[in-house]
Design a protein around this motif. Structure first.
Motif, PDB file in Angstrom:
ATOM      1  N   GLU A  90      29.146  -9.990   8.022  1.00 61.96           N
ATOM      2  CA  GLU A  90      28.578  -8.840   8.731  1.00 61.96           C
ATOM      3  C   GLU A  90      28.863  -8.833  10.240  1.00 61.96           C
ATOM      4  OE1 GLU A  90      24.502 -11.161   7.932  1.00 61.96           O
ATOM      5  OE2 GLU A  90      24.249  -8.988   8.146  1.00 61.96           O
ATOM      6  N   ARG A 138      26.034  -4.907  13.338  1.00 63.85           N
ATOM      7  CA  ARG A 138      26.237  -5.532  12.021  1.00 63.85           C
ATOM      8  C   ARG A 138      27.109  -4.634  11.160  1.00 63.85           C
ATOM      9  NH1 ARG A 138      20.357  -8.236  10.374  1.00 63.85           N
ATOM     10  NH2 ARG A 138      20.156  -9.361  12.352  1.00 63.85           N
ATOM     11  N   GLU A 140      27.342  -3.412   8.226  1.00 57.44           N
ATOM     12  CA  GLU A 140      26.526  -3.210   7.022  1.00 57.44           C
ATOM     13  C   GLU A 140      27.333  -2.430   5.982  1.00 57.44           C
ATOM     14  OE1 GLU A 140      23.580  -4.438   6.589  1.00 57.44           O
ATOM     15  OE2 GLU A 140      22.533  -4.595   8.527  1.00 57.44           O
ATOM     16  N   ARG A 149      18.908   1.794   8.613  1.00 58.92           N
ATOM     17  CA  ARG A 149      19.977   0.789   8.590  1.00 58.92           C
ATOM     18  C   ARG A 149      21.178   1.251   9.398  1.00 58.92           C
ATOM     19  NH1 ARG A 149      20.436  -3.745   6.268  1.00 58.92           N
ATOM     20  NH2 ARG A 149      18.801  -3.397   4.723  1.00 58.92           N
TER      21      ARG A 149
HETATM   22 MG    MG Z   1      20.442  -7.675   6.796  1.00 56.37          MG
END
Ligand code: MG
Ligand code: ATP
Length: 417
Positions: A90, A138, A140, A149
């Protein structure tokens, strides 16, 4: 702030891939703009809410004697190799023109541990707690739940350093309480459950703060009696029983993790060889805890919890403005009165959102007001002024009250308290 001057507008045009409640409402109401999947621009209204949440978190962190710092987002590869985390999928990685590698910070143990090591040598220097509020990156895989997110998102990360387990445990419990105060002040206390989660290799459990929402990606088992929960990933280890009352009557709920706290023990002080000299003269490893809250995720979660079919309903303490003042009708009298109220409020240091737009219908003003979601709406119109009055309506109630203009400032001050 004058709504006529606000450069963002409410919009009805939403892309079809905007599925989550938080992103739909926040984009429609003009709080956020989507740059790409998982990355949102904070617009004036959204940034005001963000700063209120940030302040609450800052106050509560300072309240547990943590000191605020700010670390670089770009970190050298060497640090991540020291802890064997350079391999993590990530991490966003960059190269400079000399070919050197960097990670964009997705968490900061690798930076904060060697930093604190430079200043801590003896048991007398401990405990230490430092935190920052900063953007994290990150890579993701799933980014379809709006602010819940992101690939770039704001996080408060706190790190604590201790001489022994007793001191770590004591501080951990203190932070747990501070977290509940944060979620209470943000208006989601009732929906948020302390949840046992896997503690990795360092301790038996970690704790997550999980909030009920349809767009969350976690499943938890809640004990309705004890108000404690267990994350699905460790429920077998827990034998499907409440850790408090041992009951098997647990309810499965869909949730999002708004925060978590973790005992790292000596995982990072081992890697960075971070020792201190104890009272007995012996060199010992420093023990650590880490504590995260995603600010954007928290903001999005509040919207998931606090809304109806007309729009957002901001909890008082994090609303972009405490009051939405609306002038209805364009007569000189209404305009003059509303202007006076707005200026008087400003003088009293109460910053209202003031709908002074002249080209909007009554219906459009009310629709926008419901969508934006400020908890109290004050209306002046030809009709209310006939009685020297204003109308007041709470966003979460149907009732409309007529009150004398002379009592307006008093009403507002009492409400804000
Ligand atoms: Mg996570
Ligand atoms: P998740 O399981 O949801 O991926 P995590 O365990 O990776 O979360 P941490 O690394 O502990 O989360 O990060 C601390 C906090 O940061 C989380 O509790 C959450 O509030 C927030 N957070 C984590 N990942 C994201 C993200 N991609 N977007 C927004 N907030 C996030």
């Amino acid at each position: 702030m004058r709504q006529s001057k606000l450069f963002t507008k409410t919009t009805k045009n939403l892309s079809k891939d905007e599925k989550s409640v938080n992103s739909r409402l926040l984009i429609k109401a003009g709080f956020f703009d989507k740059l790409m999947a998982g990355a949102y621009s904070y617009l004036p209204l959204g940034f005001l809410v963000f700063k209120k949440i940030e302040n609450i978190i800052r106050e509560e962190m300072n309240g547990v004697s943590a000191q605020e710092i700010l670390l670089p987002s770009m970190n050298p590869r060497k640090l991540w190799e020291t802890t064997n985390r350079w391999r993590y999928k990530e991490i966003f990685k960059l190269k400079n023109r000399k070919g050197q590698d960097f990670a964009l910070g997705w968490t900061h143990e690798e930076v904060v541990t060697p930093l604190v090591k430079k200043h801590v040598h003896s048991y007398k220097d401990l405990p230490v707690a430092v935190y920052q509020i900063q953007n994290k990156f990150r890579d993701e895989l799933r980014t379809k739940s709006g602010l819940l997110r992101g690939v770039e998102f704001m996080m408060k990360d706190l790190y604590s350093f201790h001489k022994d387990e007793k001191d770590l445990n004591k501080y951990y419990e203190k932070v747990k309480k501070a977290y509940f105060r944060i979620f209470k002040r943000c208006g989601i206390e009732k929906e948020t459950f302390l949840t046992l989660a896997s503690g990795g290799t360092f301790s038996k459990y970690s704790h997550e703060f999980q909030t009920l929402t349809f767009y969350g990606e976690d499943l938890i088992y809640v004990c309705p009696k004890c108000k404690i929960a267990i994350n699905k990933e460790i429920i077998e280890k827990q034998k499907y029983r409440c850790p408090e009352c041992n009951s098997k009557k647990l309810e499965i709920k869909k949730t999002v993790e708004v925060g978590n706290i973790f005992k790292l023990k000596d995982r990072f002080s081992q890697a960075f060889d971070f020792n201190f000299r104890d009272k007995d003269g012996k060199e010992k490893k420093v023990l650590m805890g880490c504590y995260g809250i995603g600010l954007g995720r928290l903001l999005g979660t509040v919207v998931e919890v606090c809304h109806d079919d007309k729009g957002i309903i901001w909890p008082k303490e994090i609303s972009p403005f405490p009051i939405h003042l609306i002038a209805l009708g364009e007569t000189k009298k209404v305009k003059e009165k509303a202007e006076k109220i707005y200026k008087d409020l400003q003088k009293a240091k109460i910053e209202a959102l003031y709908d002074d737009r002249e080209d909007k219908s009554i219906g459009a003003k009310f629709t926008d007001s419901d969508l934006i979601g400020i908890p109290v709406r004050i209306v002046v119109s030809e009709k209310t002024l006939k009685n020297n009055s204003f109308e007041v309506k709470k966003r979460n109630e149907k009732k409309i009250k007529l009150m004398k203009l002379t009592s307006l400032e008093k009403y507002v001050k009492k409400y804000i308290k």
